[in-house]
Design a protein around this motif. Sequence first.
Motif, short mmCIF file in Angstrom:
data_model
loop_
_atom_site.label_atom_id
_atom_site.label_comp_id
_atom_site.label_asym_id
_atom_site.label_seq_id
_atom_site.Cartn_x
_atom_site.Cartn_y
_atom_site.Cartn_z
N ASP A 1 0.88 -1.16 0.01
CA ASP A 1 0.09 0.02 0.11
C ASP A 1 0.87 1.39 0.06
O ASP A 1 0.47 2.19 -0.31
CB ASP A 1 -0.94 -0.06 1.29
N ALA A 2 2.12 1.13 0.59
CA ALA A 2 3.03 2.26 0.49
C ALA A 2 3.43 2.71 -0.83
O ALA A 2 3.68 3.90 -1.22
CB ALA A 2 4.12 1.96 1.47
N THR A 3 3.37 1.63 -1.60
CA THR A 3 4.00 1.94 -3.08
C THR A 3 3.21 1.84 -4.15
O THR A 3 3.47 2.06 -5.12
CB THR A 3 5.30 0.88 -3.27
N ILE A 4 1.94 1.10 -4.02
CA ILE A 4 0.98 0.93 -4.87
C ILE A 4 0.45 2.04 -5.63
O ILE A 4 0.17 2.07 -6.86
CB ILE A 4 -0.11 -0.03 -4.53
N SER B 1 0.09 9.77 -1.94
CA SER B 1 1.23 9.05 -1.41
C SER B 1 1.71 9.53 -0.24
O SER B 1 2.01 8.90 1.00
CB SER B 1 2.14 9.04 -2.45
N ALA B 2 1.96 11.01 -0.10
CA ALA B 2 2.66 11.72 1.05
C ALA B 2 1.53 11.61 2.26
O ALA B 2 2.22 11.49 3.37
CB ALA B 2 2.72 13.19 0.76
N GLY C 1 4.98 -3.65 -5.46
CA GLY C 1 3.76 -2.82 -5.20
C GLY C 1 3.49 -2.15 -6.35
O GLY C 1 2.00 -2.17 -6.77
N PRO C 2 4.32 -1.20 -7.06
CA PRO C 2 3.80 -0.53 -8.44
C PRO C 2 3.29 -1.54 -9.37
O PRO C 2 2.38 -1.15 -10.27
CB PRO C 2 5.24 0.28 -8.64
N ILE C 3 3.73 -2.42 -9.63
CA ILE C 3 3.79 -3.60 -10.71
C ILE C 3 2.07 -4.00 -10.36
O ILE C 3 1.09 -4.06 -10.98
CB ILE C 3 4.39 -4.59 -10.66
N LEU C 4 2.05 -4.42 -9.04
CA LEU C 4 0.56 -5.00 -8.85
C LEU C 4 -0.47 -3.59 -8.82
O LEU C 4 -1.68 -3.88 -9.22
CB LEU C 4 0.56 -5.47 -7.40
N ILE D 1 11.90 6.74 -3.73
CA ILE D 1 10.35 6.79 -3.76
C ILE D 1 9.85 8.16 -4.44
O ILE D 1 9.10 7.85 -5.50
CB ILE D 1 9.97 6.96 -2.29
N GLY D 2 10.65 9.04 -4.44
CA GLY D 2 10.19 10.24 -5.25
C GLY D 2 10.53 9.90 -6.73
O GLY D 2 9.35 10.54 -7.69
N LEU D 3 11.43 9.27 -7.21
CA LEU D 3 11.61 9.06 -8.61
C LEU D 3 10.63 8.06 -9.05
O LEU D 3 10.04 8.35 -10.17
CB LEU D 3 12.94 8.49 -8.76
N MET D 4 10.12 7.14 -8.19
CA MET D 4 9.24 6.22 -8.68
C MET D 4 7.63 6.95 -9.01
O MET D 4 7.07 6.54 -9.99
CB MET D 4 8.88 5.06 -7.65
N LEU D 5 7.50 7.76 -8.04
CA LEU D 5 6.16 8.56 -8.33
C LEU D 5 6.41 9.34 -9.56
O LEU D 5 5.48 9.50 -10.29
CB LEU D 5 5.97 9.59 -6.94
N VAL D 6 7.46 9.99 -9.75
CA VAL D 6 7.56 10.93 -10.97
C VAL D 6 7.55 10.07 -12.24
O VAL D 6 6.84 10.60 -13.35
CB VAL D 6 9.11 11.92 -11.13
#
Length: 505
Positions: free
Chosen positions: A41-44, A67-68, A166-169, A305-310
């Motif tokens: 849930d933190a990364t999804i 996210s934040a 997380g992001p993939i799921l 984590i910031g780069l994954m969001l961007v």
Amino acid sequence: MDTDVTNAAPVAAETGKRASYRLRWIGLAVVMGADIMDLLDATIVNVAGPGIRDALGGNSTHLQWFSAAYTLAFAMFLITGARLGDILGRRRMFLMGVTAFTVTSALCGLAQSPEMLIGARGLQGLAAAMMVPQALGLIRDMFDESEVGAAFAVFGPSMGLAAVLGPILGGVVMDADLFGLGWRAVFMVNVPLGLFALAAGARVVPRPEPSTTTRRPGLDLVGVVLVTAAMMLLVYPLVQGREEGWPAWTFVCLAASLPVLALFAWYEVRTTRAGRDALVEVSLFANRAFTGALAVGLMMFASMIGLMLVLGVYLQIGLDWSATHAALALIPWSLGSTVGAGLAGAVLAAKYGRRVLHAGLVVGLLGVLGTAATITMHDGPVNTWILLPATAVAGFGFGLLMAPFFGIALAGVADHEVGSASGVLNAVQQLAGALGVALFGTLFFTHVEDNVPAAHTLDAVRGVFDDAFTVGALGSAAALAIAWGLAFLMPRFERPPGAEGAAGH
């Protein structure tokens, strides 16, 4: 079913050592399952966020807060949650946290507006702060000295794999439209998982052995208020300031965060000297190796984590990819991270120590710059295959540095400080995530909003998004470069096998 660790007391009495709990591996699976829920849930939302915003409405600031709000609430109350575990009992706090996490996940899935979702995400972060800190202590309670290392060897890589999956799921669940729930399935999937973890945890997580000699610590409420205020003063204006046009109050809040943090440190020192229970071990902050590790962790996790969001926002909004398409583009990153972490953990970290951390920072930086260069220099929209080499290198670098980081960070602290140090490290990790989302998300969206109105063709608009990603990536790379220099303050090698330690999220 008897879940009392005292059923091993006769063995312990004969050997002079604490015996392992008989259902320890099942208990480990339950604890890991609950922590994996948190990590997913933190990364999804990094991938699911744009689709959620499209469905609920809102703007780019709302997207950042999706996210934040979670990571900030988690960071603010993580140390408090750990302390409550000491006061009320880890098992009780773990089960309360699982219950709260399940309920707040349902609230997220039922949200009817961006504001409702942001509020529910904040509550979900509070629930995670109740649940997650108990995991490491429960593992130490269930396993004896001869097996606790093997338990952590299973726990650490599993948490790392959950973070990259997380992001993939998130993308797959978004587009699969499970049971017609759309984006709500991203959160609703936690409800049956949480109910199962609660039922299993109540049966197999052991009750603590009664103690008549150990005094329960108190809760430092003033410390809780001060550290919470300092984090809010730092993160809130960074996320909200762009939408408000950066009024004077945003800069006042940012400036005020430092004296409030200094007041927190002063109060903790005073509390310790007076013989009362402080929120953290103040001796940690006189340890240059540990404070250096905190600075490295702040830069490292903010970058990641910031780069994954961007990247997730760029692929979906800038290139108009579906959530599943964006998720598939992250698979090379995840595989690279898994290989890097496995190589570092199994072979390199024990032999080369801090040099593996430095190597990971360099490789990760090159991968981030390579991804930005690929996007900027390619003629036309990029695709998954074009991004594959650079994202795989970035993931491999991040995997290399993640595997040894927590062990090296804890190598310089005394045994009695390990618990508090672990909590502080995890809190800094979550704070860094919130800062990364705030800083790099603000850089990205500011560039887009300043330049899109002047772009009159589709190619020009895509070029604006390309440049916006490059701006965010350069910020991420700068953070990694700073972390590389700060890493020289950290110990050269991890804590030896058998020493108490912790794995971070």
